[in-house]
Design an enzyme around this catalytic site. Structure first.
Site, PDB file in Angstrom:
ATOM      1  N   GLU A  80       0.814  -1.221   0.000  1.00  0.00           N
ATOM      2  CA  GLU A  80       0.000   0.000   0.000  1.00  0.00           C
ATOM      3  C   GLU A  80       0.848   1.271   0.000  1.00  0.00           C
ATOM      4  O   GLU A  80       0.325   2.372   0.077  1.00  0.00           O
ATOM      5  CB  GLU A  80      -0.927   0.003   1.221  1.00  0.00           C
ATOM      6  N   ARG A 130       1.747   2.543   4.640  1.00  0.00           N
ATOM      7  CA  ARG A 130       1.363   3.355   3.477  1.00  0.00           C
ATOM      8  C   ARG A 130       2.437   4.350   3.056  1.00  0.00           C
ATOM      9  O   ARG A 130       2.304   4.975   2.018  1.00  0.00           O
ATOM     10  CB  ARG A 130       0.037   4.061   3.763  1.00  0.00           C
ATOM     11  N   THR A 174       0.029   2.579  10.730  1.00  0.00           N
ATOM     12  CA  THR A 174       0.226   2.181   9.336  1.00  0.00           C
ATOM     13  C   THR A 174       0.361   3.373   8.397  1.00  0.00           C
ATOM     14  O   THR A 174       0.575   3.195   7.202  1.00  0.00           O
ATOM     15  CB  THR A 174      -0.967   1.325   8.862  1.00  0.00           C
ATOM     16  N   GLY A 190      -6.045   1.234  15.134  1.00  0.00           N
ATOM     17  CA  GLY A 190      -6.494   0.189  16.066  1.00  0.00           C
ATOM     18  C   GLY A 190      -7.900   0.436  16.563  1.00  0.00           C
ATOM     19  O   GLY A 190      -8.364  -0.207  17.507  1.00  0.00           O
ATOM     20  N   ASN A 258     -13.596   5.156  12.904  1.00  0.00           N
ATOM     21  CA  ASN A 258     -14.903   4.812  13.452  1.00  0.00           C
ATOM     22  C   ASN A 258     -14.858   4.689  14.976  1.00  0.00           C
ATOM     23  O   ASN A 258     -13.813   4.394  15.554  1.00  0.00           O
ATOM     24  CB  ASN A 258     -15.371   3.476  12.869  1.00  0.00           C
ATOM     25  N   ASP A 301     -18.930   1.469  10.419  1.00  0.00           N
ATOM     26  CA  ASP A 301     -17.489   1.480  10.174  1.00  0.00           C
ATOM     27  C   ASP A 301     -17.091   2.458   9.069  1.00  0.00           C
ATOM     28  O   ASP A 301     -16.187   2.185   8.293  1.00  0.00           O
ATOM     29  CB  ASP A 301     -17.008   0.069   9.826  1.00  0.00           C
ATOM     30  N   TRP A 386      -9.312   4.298   1.992  1.00  0.00           N
ATOM     31  CA  TRP A 386      -8.174   5.100   2.429  1.00  0.00           C
ATOM     32  C   TRP A 386      -7.330   5.603   1.262  1.00  0.00           C
ATOM     33  O   TRP A 386      -6.457   6.450   1.445  1.00  0.00           O
ATOM     34  CB  TRP A 386      -7.285   4.281   3.373  1.00  0.00           C
TER      35      TRP A 386
END
Lengths: 537, 255
Positions: A80, A130, A174, A190, A258, A301, A386
């Site tokens: 990614e 990323r 990430t 998380g 979320n 979500d 994303w």
């Protein structure tokens, strides 16, 4: 953890093949559009327009693009990452958390910095990364075991590492860090687990934490009463994508994730601020200046962890500093990034959970999870997720790769069910292609160019399958994108016409980028488990 | 293997009567619950009981023939804890999942006719090879055509009711990988076959001559799913013949 230096590929060799490398000052990052041969942060500048100023590759000659090299990651995780390029040296991440320096003209490695995440690291949706950030001669990486690591960009040697959060408590990182002046700003992911999300600024030289903003207000703070009982302590609201910065407002902007638990809103009654929001923070203090919540009391979500795109445009007849946002909840927004004022919002894919907004931009929600199941558009993975979008100051268009016609069946308190076979095949992106059988009643991917004035699409290019890819736009009005069916595409930025394509043999889970070395423009994209670079002959 | 008959309507009737006064959570179950229950049944219970639930001697949980009448709570408990000193193990299911399995079984029992005919697998095999002409499209143990789905282990994958429906209403439920597709080239040529995959630019088929074919969508005038070439046997086979054929197909479980 250790750095591996390849004997045959010393820094001397680097100096031969790469252009002269100089430290990357924050001024260079801020004005990276003035040196388009480099790619100095995740989406070019802290405005995140993912607009390359390079013009060698044009709509007229793009059909002549040829593959220059492939670099294969020794990793089966999803790829990614958007690489950085500094004066002929490319820096990317081999998932989960190895940094690799490559010769940007050949794809051959200079060095690899290896980080083995702690076994406690359990990111929800893939052991991915990323991208990196760079400042001076230091690379910064946020890891899935919630460390912030600084590595010497010349030697690949560790400079320092600091613990941002406790991975054993399900924190994970990430996203590419955001560099602002002498700070490295990161968010913690998380948020599908019972964490309390936050954004933190660290000193770029030492790693010391300078400020921290909790995405869930504590007792006595405004917004705390939007969480019932003690739900604020474990309400998720992670931050797992790139932030933005505007030097005029001196605000940093991040999208938040979320609320947790994801599907059971009864355990966290209220709007659950600042989940599914964009927060604007004072860069010096981390204090909240304004926020806008895209999805109050989310039960599907709909993370708002998209990349904030900043643009200075004529908006409805006046110059305006705006923020463009294609949200996972299927709605596209224009916000005033100085004040946070809601200027416009409109579904950009099929979305049935709302039927409009009040005067302040609060959505009027009309669909709710139910015992028998409620069909809600878009799918739990969203209209987009994303992947980074792009904005061209030349065309004035906002380029977004998205999922159209996707839905979930939302059942109160349970994980949503896929509404169609095509959705069932999706698990936050796979690295390998899969047989694909859908028909026109099922979701599909689409790349569209939106006019920020109206939020209407000017054109679209339809993909058979859905897409987890981003978009790149260049100063010659080329748009590069791709999707799950493993094609990398060049589209005309003004018309959407297909101008070139390459089969990359694995699905695209990243945004493309462009750079040049010795006068030759390259386009790079991660797909499957490899990184591909293209250029004209 | 043979299809068991339930001329024993009395037994079923008695079971239904017994269960009638012990309504389960049925009022609360959604269609999704039943689907989840079916999924869990196939993933767990069917490994020993078989897809029709009739593989353990003396009981047929596919049709509600148990060793003794049981309440929902007892069934859930049995699924969760197993039966000591028997091959029935405890499962890893949650109580909610076990309840969904019970709900699925109850719904299944309620839908089964008490007048099912007796099937004969040997007669069914003869029909498969002759009147049914099934081998012209399907393969069993390497014999027959590869055009349609391989049926070598179809009895382990499909219930008798599903097989019956596939024979009488073949388009009612087609697996994604078995769907038929027709492409019309720009010159008017038409090619039909099983869709293997497609993407933004290309289509891949196994054509009716069992050749792998790849087409560029730019070369196609039209491309679309079409109905399955599988004929319905609802009128060409008698009820007894259908039952025999189902019985044969149900017996195909191992390679």
């Amino acid at each position: 953890m250790r750095a591996r230096v390849f004997l045959a590929m010393t820094l001397a060799a680097a100096a031969l093949s790469a252009q002269a490398q100089s430290p990357v000052s924050f001024e260079r990052i801020l004005h990276a559009d003035s040196e388009p041969h480099n790619w100095l942060s995740y989406s070019v500048t802290p405005f995140n327009q993912r607009y390359s100023g390079l013009t060698q590759i044009t709509p007229a000659n793009v059909k002549g693009l040829q593959q220059q090299w492939i670099w294969q990651a020794r990793s089966l995780e999803k790829f990614e990452t958007t690489p950085l390029v500094v004066d002929g040296v490319m820096y990317t991440v081999e998932a989960p958390n190895n940094i690799v320096a490559l010769d940007a003209t050949t794809g051959r490695p200079f060095w690899t910095f290896t980080h083995t995440p702690a076994p406690e690291a359990r990111p929800c949706c893939g052991r991915v990364n990323r991208g990196l950030a760079i400042l001076g001669n230091t690379l910064y990486m946020a890891t899935i075991d919630a460390l912030l690591i600084a590595v010497d960009a010349r030697s690949g040697q560790l400079l320092w590492k600091t613990t941002v959060a406790n991975a054993a408590e399900r924190y994970a990182m990430t996203a590419p860090p955001l560099i602002v002046e002498d700070k490295v700003i990161v968010g913690v992911g998380g948020g599908d687990n019972p964490i309390r999300g936050f954004i933190a600024a660290h000193d770029a030289a030492s790693g010391k934490e300078l400020w921290r903003f909790y995405t869930i207000p504590g007792p006595g703070e405004p917004g705390h009463d939007t969480w019932s009982g003690d739900s604020w302590k474990t309400g998720g609201t992670g931050v797992w994508n790139a932030g933005a910065y505007d030097p005029e407002t001196r605000l940093v902007y991040f999208g938040t994730g979320n609320p947790a638990p994801d599907w059971d809103g009864s355990k966290r009654l209220g709007d659950n601020l600042y989940s599914d929001s964009v927060v604007a923070l004072d860069v010096n203090t981390g204090k909240l200046k304004w926020h806008y919540q895209f999805t109050p009391h989310d039960e599907l979500d709909y993370d708002s962890t998209q990349v904030p795109v900043l643009a200075d445009i004529q908006y409805r007849g006046q110059p305006r500093k705006v923020m463009l946002w294609a949200n996972r909840n299927g709605v596209m927004y224009v916000l005033d990034r100085v004040t946070g004022e809601f200027l416009a919002g409109k579904p950009y894919v099929k979305a049935n959970w709302l039927d409009g907004f009040d005067a302040k931009g609060r959505p009027n929600r009309v669909k709710f999870p139910s015992a028998e199941g409620t069909l809600i558009y878009p799918h739990v993975h969203g209209g987009t997720n994303w992947a980074p979008p792009a904005f061209s100051p030349r065309t004035g268009l906002f380029y977004v790769a998205s999922w159209e016609n996707s839905a979930s069946t939302a059942i109160a308190g349970q994980f949503p069910k896929a509404a169609t076979a095509n959705n069932q095949q999706t698990a936050m992106g796979q690295t390998n292609l899969i047989p694909f059988f859908n028909n026109d009643t099922e979701p599909f991917g689409v790349v569209r160019a939106y006019d920020p004035q109206t939020l209407n699409p000017k054109w679209e290019f339809r993909l058979s399958d859905i897409t987890w890819g981003g978009t790149l736009v260049t100063a010659s009005d080329l748009v590069f994108s791709g999707g799950r069916d493993g094609y990398f595409l060049a589209l005309d930025g003004n018309t959407g016409a297909l101008l070139w394509k390459a089969s990359v043999g694995g699905q695209i889970n990243a945004g493309a980028m462009s750079y040049s070395v010795n006068g030759k423009q390259y386009i790079a994209i991660a797909a499957g488990n490899s990184l591909f670079a293209y250029a004209l002959p | 293997m043979r299809t068991k008959t339930f001329t024993a309507a009395l037994i079923l009737g008695a079971l239904c009567a017994l269960f009638h006064h012990t309504p389960l959570h049925a009022q609360h179950e959604t269609a999704s619950d039943l689907l989840d229950g079916e999924t869990a049944f196939k993933a767990s219970c069917a490994n020993c009981h078989g897809p029709d639930g009739d593989q353990i001697q003396g009981i047929d949980i596919g049709r509600g023939r148990l060793r003794r009448p049981m309440t929902d709570a007892e069934l859930v408990q049995t699924i969760l804890t197993g039966i000591p000193n028997t091959p029935m193990p405890a499962t890893q299911m949650s109580p909610a999942q076990a309840s969904q399995v019970v709900a699925y079984l109850r719904a299944r029992w309620a839908s089964i006719s008490a007048t099912t005919l007796v099937g004969d697998a040997a007669r069914g095999k003869t029909l498969f090879d002759t009147k049914g002409d099934c081998a012209s499209c399907h393969r069993v143990q390497g014999a027959g055509s590869g055009l349609g789905p391989d049926l070598t282990t179809i009895g382990a994958a499909r219930t008798a009711a599903e097989l019956q429906r596939a024979l009488t209403d073949p388009n009612a439920q087609v697996q994604p990988q078995d769907r038929y597709y027709r492409v019309t080239l720009n010159d008017g040529t038409q090619v039909e076959g099983r869709l293997l995959s497609h993407d933004t630019f290309s289509v891949h088929l196994l054509d009716s001559n069992q050749r792998l074919r790849a087409f560029s969508k730019a070369d196609l005038r039209e491309a679309a799913f079409i109905t399955s070439p599988m004929p319905s046997y609802a009128t060409t086979l008698t009820a007894q013949e259908l039952t025999d054929l189902v019985s044969y197909l149900s017996s195909l479980r191992t390679r």
